[in-house]
Design an enzyme around this catalytic site. Structure first.
Site, PDB file in Angstrom:
ATOM      1  N   SER A   6      -8.644   6.689   5.550  1.00 17.57           N
ATOM      2  CA  SER A   6      -7.192   6.893   5.483  1.00 17.57           C
ATOM      3  C   SER A   6      -6.769   6.907   4.021  1.00 17.57           C
ATOM      4  O   SER A   6      -7.360   6.202   3.191  1.00 17.57           O
ATOM      5  CB  SER A   6      -6.452   5.762   6.209  1.00 17.57           C
ATOM      6  OG  SER A   6      -5.062   5.814   5.950  1.00 17.57           O
ATOM      7  N   THR A  45     -16.348   9.055  18.399  1.00 17.87           N
ATOM      8  CA  THR A  45     -15.864   7.761  18.875  1.00 17.87           C
ATOM      9  C   THR A  45     -14.336   7.750  18.810  1.00 17.87           C
ATOM     10  O   THR A  45     -13.735   8.399  17.955  1.00 17.87           O
ATOM     11  CB  THR A  45     -16.433   6.599  18.049  1.00 17.87           C
ATOM     12  OG1 THR A  45     -16.007   6.705  16.682  1.00 17.87           O
ATOM     13  CG2 THR A  45     -17.955   6.579  18.120  1.00 17.87           C
ATOM     14  N   TYR A  63      -5.658  -3.337   7.001  1.00 19.38           N
ATOM     15  CA  TYR A  63      -5.947  -1.932   7.314  1.00 19.38           C
ATOM     16  C   TYR A  63      -6.378  -1.185   6.052  1.00 19.38           C
ATOM     17  O   TYR A  63      -7.392  -0.475   6.058  1.00 19.38           O
ATOM     18  CB  TYR A  63      -4.708  -1.286   7.916  1.00 19.38           C
ATOM     19  CG  TYR A  63      -4.885   0.187   8.246  1.00 19.38           C
ATOM     20  CD1 TYR A  63      -5.663   0.583   9.322  1.00 19.38           C
ATOM     21  CD2 TYR A  63      -4.257   1.171   7.484  1.00 19.38           C
ATOM     22  CE1 TYR A  63      -5.829   1.932   9.627  1.00 19.38           C
ATOM     23  CE2 TYR A  63      -4.414   2.520   7.778  1.00 19.38           C
ATOM     24  CZ  TYR A  63      -5.196   2.892   8.854  1.00 19.38           C
ATOM     25  OH  TYR A  63      -5.357   4.222   9.143  1.00 19.38           O
ATOM     26  N   GLY A 120     -12.476   9.120  21.047  1.00 24.99           N
ATOM     27  CA  GLY A 120     -12.170  10.523  21.333  1.00 24.99           C
ATOM     28  C   GLY A 120     -11.224  10.746  22.487  1.00 24.99           C
ATOM     29  O   GLY A 120     -11.098  11.869  22.966  1.00 24.99           O
TER      30      GLY A 120
END
Length: 258
Positions: free
Chosen positions: A145, A19, A158, A21
């Site tokens: 992350s 996804t 985030y 991509g």
């Protein structure tokens, strides 16, 4: 298993879904899967033009599907597209996500929803929707992350969204153990991708300043490249990582490790 008999990182005849991509880490990873023998790689994105450009770059083994992971209707249509080709998934790389600054004290509910609808809700329902298509003993890699572990200022939404992604991997590794599906998390450090400019709105000077900062505080002394993150994703997705499950692999040049 001896080192000499350990399986290579090889995806010959496998079917992969990436996804997000159409650019950055997702596109680099799709390229890497194809280079390692994948029979078909499905990529998704929200821009038809970028998707078509990526599909042309990837070649005939790529199937581009216009889809927003925040939309359950789009996810259902994606599943039907894969089913229509009688494909089952050997690898799912849940990569789609956004990064936008928010100032605590001035954050709106719309800001909150935009980040969590894509990064948390979208990722959750991407994996859940594709579960019937995943082969037993397949592999799921989630893109989180290092921000989840750093508490970076003006990125509370985030940061928290990526902490949720890491948590999903822990639980799903248990939830899917009867099917022998492994679930791992990749946590990139600062990586040279379009998200720096288009998502975070960083100017070239800002990117230069970030590079200088990393040169001072990171053992690697630089930003990462999308291809370096892709290499780590392929390891986690491969049979070479057959005894790796539920982990967070930080690929950040040592930024959060020392």
């Amino acid at each position: 298993m001896s080192a000499s008999s350990h399986p290579a990182i090889d995806f010959t005849d496998q079917v992969v879904l990436v996804t997000g991509g159409n650019s950055g880490i997702g596109l680099a990873t799709a390229k890497a899967f194809i280079a390692r023998g994948a029979r078909r790689v499905y990529i998704t994105g929200r821009s038809a033009a970028k998707l078509e450009q990526a599909r042309a770059e990837l070649g005939d083994k790529a199937v581009a599907v216009l889809a927003d992971v925040a939309s359950q209707d789009d996810l259902n249509a994606l599943r039907k597209t894969i089913e229509a080709r009688d494909d089952q998934l050997d690898v799912l790389f849940a990569n789609a996500g956004i990064a936008v600054y928010n100032q605590f004290g001035n954050t709106t509910t719309a800001d909150f929803d935009a980040t969590f609808d894509t990064n948390v809700k979208g990722l959750f329902f991407t994996v859940q929707t594709m579960l019937p298509l995943l082969r037993n003993a397949s592999s799921i890699v989630l893109n989180a992350s290092v921000a989840a572990n750093k508490g970076m200022a003006n990125l509370s939404l985030y940061n928290a969204s990526k902490a949720a992604v890491r948590s999903f991997a822990r639980t799903w590794a248990n939830d899917l153990k009867d099917r022998k599906i492994r679930v791992n998390t990749i946590s990139p450090g600062v990586t040279q991708t379009p998200i720096l400019n288009k998502g975070l709105g960083m100017s070239q000077d800002d990117v230069g300043n970030m590079s200088t900062y990393l040169g001072q505080v990171s053992p690697a002394g630089r930003m990462g490249q999308a291809e370096e993150i892709a290499a780590a994703v392929l390891f986690l997705a491969s049979h070479s990582a057959s005894y790796v499950n539920g982990v967070e692999l930080c690929v950040d040049g040592g930024f959060t490790q020392v």
